[in-house]
Each structure stands twice: as structure tokens, then as C-alpha cells.
Design a protein around this motif. Structure first.
Motif, PDB file in Angstrom:
ATOM      1  N   ILE A  99      41.746  14.058 -30.952  1.00  0.00           N
ATOM      2  CA  ILE A  99      42.230  12.796 -30.383  1.00  0.00           C
ATOM      3  C   ILE A  99      41.172  12.302 -29.392  1.00  0.00           C
ATOM      4  CG2 ILE A  99      44.023  11.675 -29.007  1.00  0.00           C
ATOM      5  CD1 ILE A  99      45.070  12.604 -31.673  1.00  0.00           C
ATOM      6  N   VAL A 100      40.727  11.073 -29.577  1.00  0.00           N
ATOM      7  CA  VAL A 100      39.699  10.509 -28.695  1.00  0.00           C
ATOM      8  C   VAL A 100      40.356  10.129 -27.365  1.00  0.00           C
ATOM      9  CG1 VAL A 100      38.011   8.674 -28.368  1.00  0.00           C
ATOM     10  CG2 VAL A 100      38.359   9.669 -30.646  1.00  0.00           C
ATOM     11  N   LEU A 101      39.854  10.716 -26.286  1.00  0.00           N
ATOM     12  CA  LEU A 101      40.408  10.492 -24.940  1.00  0.00           C
ATOM     13  C   LEU A 101      39.345   9.869 -24.046  1.00  0.00           C
ATOM     14  CD1 LEU A 101      42.194  13.963 -24.583  1.00  0.00           C
ATOM     15  CD2 LEU A 101      43.207  11.804 -25.343  1.00  0.00           C
ATOM     16  N   ALA A 102      38.739   8.794 -24.530  1.00  0.00           N
ATOM     17  CA  ALA A 102      37.611   8.188 -23.815  1.00  0.00           C
ATOM     18  C   ALA A 102      38.046   7.378 -22.598  1.00  0.00           C
ATOM     19  CB  ALA A 102      36.820   7.293 -24.766  1.00  0.00           C
ATOM     20  N   ILE A 274      44.014  20.399 -34.115  1.00  0.00           N
ATOM     21  CA  ILE A 274      45.176  19.541 -33.900  1.00  0.00           C
ATOM     22  C   ILE A 274      44.740  18.101 -34.153  1.00  0.00           C
ATOM     23  CG2 ILE A 274      46.949  18.835 -32.254  1.00  0.00           C
ATOM     24  CD1 ILE A 274      46.253  21.404 -30.649  1.00  0.00           C
ATOM     25  N   GLY A 275      45.419  17.406 -35.065  1.00  0.00           N
ATOM     26  CA  GLY A 275      44.994  16.041 -35.322  1.00  0.00           C
ATOM     27  C   GLY A 275      45.976  15.245 -36.154  1.00  0.00           C
ATOM     28  N   PRO A 276      45.745  13.929 -36.277  1.00  0.00           N
ATOM     29  CA  PRO A 276      46.627  13.034 -37.038  1.00  0.00           C
ATOM     30  C   PRO A 276      46.769  13.488 -38.490  1.00  0.00           C
ATOM     31  CG  PRO A 276      45.086  11.771 -35.714  1.00  0.00           C
ATOM     32  CD  PRO A 276      44.635  13.195 -35.644  1.00  0.00           C
ATOM     33  N   TYR A 277      47.996  13.429 -38.985  1.00  0.00           N
ATOM     34  CA  TYR A 277      48.279  13.846 -40.350  1.00  0.00           C
ATOM     35  C   TYR A 277      49.420  12.988 -40.892  1.00  0.00           C
ATOM     36  CZ  TYR A 277      47.782  17.406 -44.021  1.00  0.00           C
ATOM     37  OH  TYR A 277      47.491  18.081 -45.186  1.00  0.00           O
ATOM     38  N   ALA A 278      49.270  11.686 -40.668  1.00  0.00           N
ATOM     39  CA  ALA A 278      50.324  10.765 -41.101  1.00  0.00           C
ATOM     40  C   ALA A 278      49.686   9.451 -41.525  1.00  0.00           C
ATOM     41  CB  ALA A 278      51.322  10.527 -39.970  1.00  0.00           C
ATOM     42  N   PRO A 279      50.283   8.786 -42.511  1.00  0.00           N
ATOM     43  CA  PRO A 279      49.741   7.491 -42.946  1.00  0.00           C
ATOM     44  C   PRO A 279      49.743   6.481 -41.809  1.00  0.00           C
ATOM     45  CG  PRO A 279      51.390   8.340 -44.496  1.00  0.00           C
ATOM     46  CD  PRO A 279      51.465   9.198 -43.279  1.00  0.00           C
ATOM     47  N   GLY A 280      48.760   5.602 -41.830  1.00  0.00           N
ATOM     48  CA  GLY A 280      48.710   4.525 -40.853  1.00  0.00           C
ATOM     49  C   GLY A 280      48.007   4.874 -39.565  1.00  0.00           C
ATOM     50  N   GLN A 282      44.867   5.670 -39.351  1.00  0.00           N
ATOM     51  CA  GLN A 282      43.472   5.262 -39.529  1.00  0.00           C
ATOM     52  C   GLN A 282      42.505   6.426 -39.375  1.00  0.00           C
ATOM     53  OE1 GLN A 282      42.864   1.978 -36.818  1.00  0.00           O
ATOM     54  NE2 GLN A 282      44.052   0.573 -38.071  1.00  0.00           N
ATOM     55  N   ASP A 283      42.880   7.529 -39.986  1.00  0.00           N
ATOM     56  CA  ASP A 283      41.997   8.694 -39.949  1.00  0.00           C
ATOM     57  C   ASP A 283      41.998   9.365 -41.328  1.00  0.00           C
ATOM     58  OD1 ASP A 283      40.226  10.453 -38.699  1.00  0.00           O
ATOM     59  OD2 ASP A 283      41.821  11.885 -38.239  1.00  0.00           O
ATOM     60  N   GLU A 284      41.662   8.561 -42.342  1.00  0.00           N
ATOM     61  CA  GLU A 284      41.655   9.043 -43.722  1.00  0.00           C
ATOM     62  C   GLU A 284      40.326   8.661 -44.370  1.00  0.00           C
ATOM     63  OE1 GLU A 284      45.765   8.468 -45.720  1.00  0.00           O
ATOM     64  OE2 GLU A 284      45.587   6.828 -44.259  1.00  0.00           O
ATOM     65  N   VAL A 298      41.324  15.572 -39.852  1.00  0.00           N
ATOM     66  CA  VAL A 298      41.465  16.941 -39.366  1.00  0.00           C
ATOM     67  C   VAL A 298      41.285  17.942 -40.495  1.00  0.00           C
ATOM     68  CG1 VAL A 298      43.989  17.054 -39.657  1.00  0.00           C
ATOM     69  CG2 VAL A 298      42.870  18.418 -37.857  1.00  0.00           C
ATOM     70  N   GLU A 299      41.696  17.563 -41.721  1.00  0.00           N
ATOM     71  CA  GLU A 299      41.470  18.417 -42.897  1.00  0.00           C
ATOM     72  C   GLU A 299      39.976  18.535 -43.192  1.00  0.00           C
ATOM     73  OE1 GLU A 299      44.468  18.132 -46.402  1.00  0.00           O
ATOM     74  OE2 GLU A 299      44.240  16.100 -45.602  1.00  0.00           O
ATOM     75  N   ILE A 300      39.288  17.397 -43.109  1.00  0.00           N
ATOM     76  CA  ILE A 300      37.849  17.400 -43.383  1.00  0.00           C
ATOM     77  C   ILE A 300      37.131  18.304 -42.390  1.00  0.00           C
ATOM     78  CG2 ILE A 300      35.763  15.967 -43.393  1.00  0.00           C
ATOM     79  CD1 ILE A 300      37.450  13.684 -44.477  1.00  0.00           C
ATOM     80  N   HIS A 301      37.480  18.199 -41.115  1.00  0.00           N
ATOM     81  CA  HIS A 301      36.845  19.058 -40.107  1.00  0.00           C
ATOM     82  C   HIS A 301      37.110  20.537 -40.408  1.00  0.00           C
ATOM     83  CE1 HIS A 301      35.312  15.911 -37.616  1.00  0.00           C
ATOM     84  NE2 HIS A 301      36.510  15.371 -37.385  1.00  0.00           N
TER      85      HIS A 301
END
Length: 623
Positions: A99-102, A274-280, A282-284, A298-301
Motif C-alpha cells: 500500500i503506497v503511504l506517500a 499484504i496487498g489489494p486482491y479485489a476488482p476495482g 486498480q492493481d491488476e 501482490v500476486e506478481i510480487h
């Protein structure tokens, strides 16, 4: 001629090689990289057994169920702090929060809590995002516009940074992991996958950047990166693959772990992503494993972590080797296609393709190298097509040359029919019913004594030209020139049912066409030069006589031929004499006059001879 052929072959081979080398030189994968890349994807696909995921790599999904329980994004950062604290206390080997926490969080207290946890557990990795320029100044460059670091409010140390930039190929597919990128001070920030993989590796096998050598190493082994510090990653799971012990990374819901439904001890000694795993969210991204179904970041990583830890890298042999392969294969093909012609060219092409494919696959499987495939293959195919077309053109040219040569002896229609039959010319003959015409120039010897040799040849050629044209006009075969005479055959090699009529018509044609030449000779040298012609019809042996390897002579032999020659010998200047057999076959077609029986050499009994004056129609017109 042979040297010229090899020079032409060499030039063609070099030009073909240069053409495909030029296309290969365009861009990082060449102009046809969109074809080359899927081929590599296909060969790198692994079976379910080969792609067993590491059990110590586990995913915690920010999935639809978690969003329903904890609310929509962005979440309070205290939730991340709570989960990470639970995992850290349970003995997790490394934890990555994708998760980007910039920016600072909405609640400073939550940021402070997360800072406390990050300080407590140095094995936590947070994402850094490089914002690269849309247009790079040169190919292979990775110039940065800005870098998004974790917010200072959460107090992450630089050792906890890992970049998460996933670089897509030109077809929007993720095939490579960028091992590192340099920050504003020129320091290398490794990829998240590099940092996590090192938690799975022994110290001596760690992945590291050697600044002096400007290279990445896996222990003592250099990693084959390209100019962008990228290496191709393997994939061990399919996109959104159902979780199982055999085929997918263990993936549990964020809420289930946070709520204690999955005990934190379950993750002891594991690397957790730990990362997004749901449609919408924007991490696909598209991967080589599926053209339609995308994989979450997260799968790719996770796949990149295992790929780097496994250390099964393949090497791209590079352009010098690929250029050499292209040139060698093309020139070898050109040489073999020149040696083996006809249908054997297709066999040689098939063998070369099979050998090249086998070589390409063996180099990858046994030596982990990839040589370029599509450009040498297309160069080989181009050489094959060029060879086929060239052989066709040369064959047609040779066929035309032979046809023109043969056409000097027989009419073009006869040549075409013989070529169309496809029959080989062999020594031997067959019994055929034919008509034979012998022609001789009367008065040639006195003329030769009066004229210069060059003038004699000129007059002789004019007479022989008249004979030849007349024979061809009436579909005869010019058998041979005999000094100042001609022998012609009608009815062979192509059957002509009316060959006696055609033979007589050709004789009359000679007589008519020679009138002007006869008058000119009489005027210029004072001697009449006229034809004496003998014609006979009947059976004879017709075929190729001579040496099969050296020289063949297409001719006719037999009594029918001999009698025609005897009739010509007895013909007076301007006379056309035909035998009784020929007369019986052309009765009523021509104006004839019976000469009577004459004694000829080689015959015990006298032979009835008839003189032909003209055709019936021509005689009627003249009257």
C-alpha cells in the motif's frame, strides 16, 4: 559460370541476412518483437509440478470480504499497524505492505502507531514508487521525474524501502522484474521482490548490487539483466488461482487474520505479502499466463520473490551472437539449397527448420540461454523462397533456351507438345509411319567454283533457310543438313495423320519460295540453282541414336528413308519426285505426272515414280 553462380548466391545470402538483421536492430526486441516474445512465453510455461509455490511465501488479501467488514479505502493506518504487530510478534520472517503511504494519514495518532511498529520490526518492507519520464532520452534509460517515498510521519527507515514499479512490455504484459532503480543521490533502491527474496536466501546467496562492476549478483553468480536492470521472472501461479497446497500461494483474507480467525502463529518464519486482491482497486496486470485474466500486483510480487530466490535465470545471448546466428544459418541454407534442388530443397528446408528449433529449445533448457528465434527463422524461410524462385526462373530460362535450340529443328508447336508430354529423351527408337523428304541443291558445285567461299556460304544459307521455313510451316521435323541438302521428317516425333500431304506441301513451298533466289543467282552468276526433292512414305524406326551420355541424334532409319534419298538423287533441277506409296496417300490432292519406273540403287525391282507439279487448287487458279 559456376563462379558466377556462387557469387550470386553469396550476395543474395548477405542481402537477406542484412535485411532481417536490420529489422532485428529496431527497438529492444526488433520490429517483430511482438512475435518473438510470445514464443518465449510459450516455451517458459511450466507444468503444475514444476511451478510448485514456496509454502513460506504467503499472501494476506485485501479482498472484497475485508472491504465489506472494514469499510472502503483508504483504511485507517492503525489497522495495518495492528496486523503487522500481530505477525511480527508471531515470528514472521518478513512483511511487505503493498500500500503506497506517500502522504500523511488522516489521523496522526494512527501514523504514530504505524511508526512505532515499523521501528519495532525492521523486517517490514514498504513500497517506494519511481515516476519515470514518459519519454526517455535514449533506449534503455530509466530517467526519473520524481520518487514517492513513504511519508515521514510513519518513520520508516531507508533499509525498509523497496520499489514496487512493475514495468510492462510494449504489449502491456509483465514479464520482467526491475531489480533496482537509483534515487536522486545515485543510491540503488532494490525492488521489493529483491528484499523479500533475500529473507529466503542464505547470506552467501543474497542478491546484491555491485556498484564497482555495475551488475547484480545472486551470490557469486552474475544475474543476466538488460540495460534497465531487468531480468525475466518466472510465474508459479496462474492469475487469481484458487488457493491450494499444490498450485497456489496460501492466501487468506485480511479481516480473517486481523480478527484472529487465522491465528498469527500460522505465519511464523514466513514471508508475507499484504496487498489489494479485489476488482476495482486498480492493481491488476496482464501476464504471459493469460491473455484475458489479469493478475493482482501482490500476486506478481510473490512470483517475483520466488523467481529471484530460486535463481533460475535465463540469459539473452545478446545481439552479437544473434547476428552471427542469423548470418551463419542464412548462408548455410543458401549453400545447401544450391546443392540440393527440386523437391530436395523442400526436404532440406524442413530439416534445417527442425534442427534450428531443436537447437533453440536445447540452448534454453540445458544452458538457460535464449537466442533470437523469429529473425533467423524468417531469414531461413526467405533464403528458401529465394532459392525456389531462382531455381524456377533458371529452369524456365533453360527450358526456353533448349526450346529455342530444339525449335531450330522442329516447329514450336512440336517442341511444346514434346515438353508437355514430360517424357525423357532416351537412346532407342520406335516403329512409326512417316514421310521423309530429301532436298538437294542442283548446280551447287559449279556455283562454288565461281564464287568466293563467303558468297557460297551466304547463298547456301539462303537456300537452307527457305527449306527450314517450309518444313516448319507444314509441321515437319528438320532432321539434319547434309552438305548442301536437307533431310526432314513428317509424322514424328508428333503423330500427324496427314503427314504425306504435309510433306508434299512443304516441298511445293520450297519450290515457290526459291523462285526469286533462283532468278537472282541466274542474273548475278549466270547459273541456275534449283532444288531436287524426293519424298517417300512408310514405316521407319524413329528415335535417338548415338551416345546417351555424350550426344544423341534424333533421326529415322529404314528402307523408307533410303528410297526417299534415292528419289532425290534422281530428281532433276526443280523436280519433286514422290514414291508410289506417297502417291496413293495424296491421290487427288495435287497435280501430278507419272514419270514411270526407274531403277534405283538398293532395289532389285524398278520403282514407279511420280512428279508433283502443284496443288489442285493452285493449278485451277492458274488456269
Amino acid at each position: 559460370m559456376l563462379r558466377k553462380s556462387w557469387i550470386r548466391l553469396l550476395i543474395a545470402g548477405v542481402l537477406i541476412s542484412l535485411f532481417w538483421s536490420f529489422l532485428y536492430s529496431l527497438g529492444s526486441g526488433g520490429m517483430l518483437g511482438f512475435v518473438e516474445t510470445p514464443l518465449r512465453d510459450a516455451i517458459r510455461k511450466q507444468s503444475d509440478k514444476e511451478r510448485e509455490p514456496y509454502p513460506q511465501i504467503k499472501l494476506i488479501k485485501i479482498d472484497t470480504a475485508s472491504l465489506e467488514q472494514l469499510g472502503q479505502f483508504p483504511w485507517d493506518r492503525a489497522l495495518y499497524a495492528q496486523l503487522i504487530d500481530m505477525l511480527g510478534s508471531a515470528g514472521a520472517k518478513a512483511i511487505f505492505l503493498d500500500i503506497v503511504l506517500a502522504e500523511p494519514g488522516a489521523d496522526p495518532a494512527s501514523d504514530a502507531e504505524l511508526a512505532r511498529v515499523l521501528q519495532k520490526y525492521p523486517n517490514i518492507v514498504l513500497p517506494v514508487v519511481f515516476n519515470f519520464k514518459a519519454e526517455q532520452e535514449a533506449a534503455g534509460r530509466m530517467e526519473t521525474e520524481s520518487i514517492d517515498y513513504p511519508s515521514a510521519t510513519i518513520g520508516a527507515s531507508q533499509n525498509q524501502f523497496g520499489h514496487i514499479n512493475v514495468m510492462q512490455d510494449s504489449d502491456s504484459v509483465v514479464r520482467m522484474v526491475t531489480l533496482g532503480a537509483k534515487d536522486e543521490q545515485g543510491n540503488m533502491i532494490p525492488a521489493v521482490s529483491v528484499k523479500l527474496a533475500n529473507y529466503l536466501l542464505k547470506e552467501e546467496d543474497q542478491i546484491r548490487w555491485d556498484e564497482a562492476k555495475q551488475a547484480w549478483y545472486h551470490g557469486d553468480d552474475r544475474i543476466p539483466t538488460n540495460e534497465r536492470q531487468q531480468v525475466t521472472t518466472e510465474y508459479y501461479t496462474k492469475p487469481r488461482e484458487e488457493t491450494s497446497a499444490d498450485t497456489g500461494y496460501d492466501a487468506q483474507s485480511f479481516f480473517d487474520v486481523l480478527a484472529g480467525n487465522i491465528p498469527a502463529d500460522y505465519y511464523q518464519d514466513d514471508v508475507i505479502l499484504i496487498g489489494p486482491y479485489a476488482p476495482g482497486m486498480q492493481d491488476e496486470y496482464a501476464t504471459p499466463l493469460s491473455e484475458t485474466l489479469k493478475m493482482y500486483g501482490v500476486e506478481i510480487h510473490a512470483n517475483m520473490v520466488q523467481s529471484l530466490a530460486a535463481g533460475k535465470f535465463y540469459f539473452d545471448t545478446g545481439k552479437p551472437v544473434n547476428y552471427t546466428t542469423l548470418f551463419v544459418l542464412t548462408l548455410l541454407a543458401m549453400f545447401l539449397f544450391e546443392r540440393f534442388k527440386g523437391t530436395r530443397t523442400f526436404i532440406v528446408y524442413g530439416i534445417l527448420v527442425i534442427l534450428f528449433v531443436a537447437l533453440w529449445m536445447n540452448i534454453y533448457f540445458f544452458y538457460h540461454h535464449f537466442i533470437v528465434f523469429i529473425y533467423p527463422f524468417l531469414a531461413l524461410t526467405t533464403a528458401f523462397l529465394w532459392s525456389v524462385v531462382l531455381h524456377f526462373v533458371l529452369e524456365r530460362r533453360e527450358r526456353s533456351r533448349v526450346t529455342n535450340i530444339f525449335g531450330r529443328f522442329v516447329p514450336r508447336t512440336v517442341v511444346d507438345e514434346m515438353l508437355a508430354s514430360g517424357e525423357e529423351i532416351k537412346v532407342g527408337g520406335q516403329r512409326r509411319d512417316i514421310s521423309v523428304v530429301f532436298v538437294d541443291i542442283r548446280g551447287f558445285t559449279p556455283m562454288s567454283e565461281k564464287l568466293e567461299p563467303e558468297q557460297v556460304i551466304q547463298v547456301l544459307n539462303e537456300y537452307l533457310d527457305i527449306c527450314t521455313k517450309a518444313v516448319f510451316k507444314w509441321n515437319g521435323t528438320l532432321d539434319k543438313f547434309i552438305g548442301d541438302g536437307v533431310m526432314a521428317i513428317f509424322g514424328a516425333p508428333v503423330d500427324l495423320p496427314n503427314h504425306p500431304e504435309l510433306a508434299v506441301q512443304a516441298a511445293l513451298e520450297m519450290k515457290r519460295q526459291s523462285a526469286d533466289l533462283e532468278e537472282r543467282c541466274l542474273r548475278e552468276i549466270g547459273l541456275p540453282v534449283r532444288f531436287g526433292i524426293g519424298i517417300n512414305s512408310g514405316p521407319a524406326v524413329v528415335g535417338n541414336i548415338g551416345s546417351e551420355m555424350l550426344r544423341l541424334d534424333y533421326t529415322a532409319i529404314g528402307d523408307t528413308v533410303n528410297l526417299a534419298a534415292r528419289l532425290e538423287a534422281n530428281a532433276k533441277p526443280g523436280q519433286i519426285l514422290i514414291s508410289e506409296e506417297t502417291l496413293a496417300r495424296v491421290e487427288g490432292l495435287f497435280e501430278t505426272e507419272t514419270i514411270g519406273e526407274i531403277k534405283v540403287k538398293g532395289k532389285e525391282m524398278p520403282v514407279l515414280v511420280t512428279q508433283v507439279h502443284d496443288t489442285r487448287k493452285q493449278a485451277a487458279d492458274n488456269n
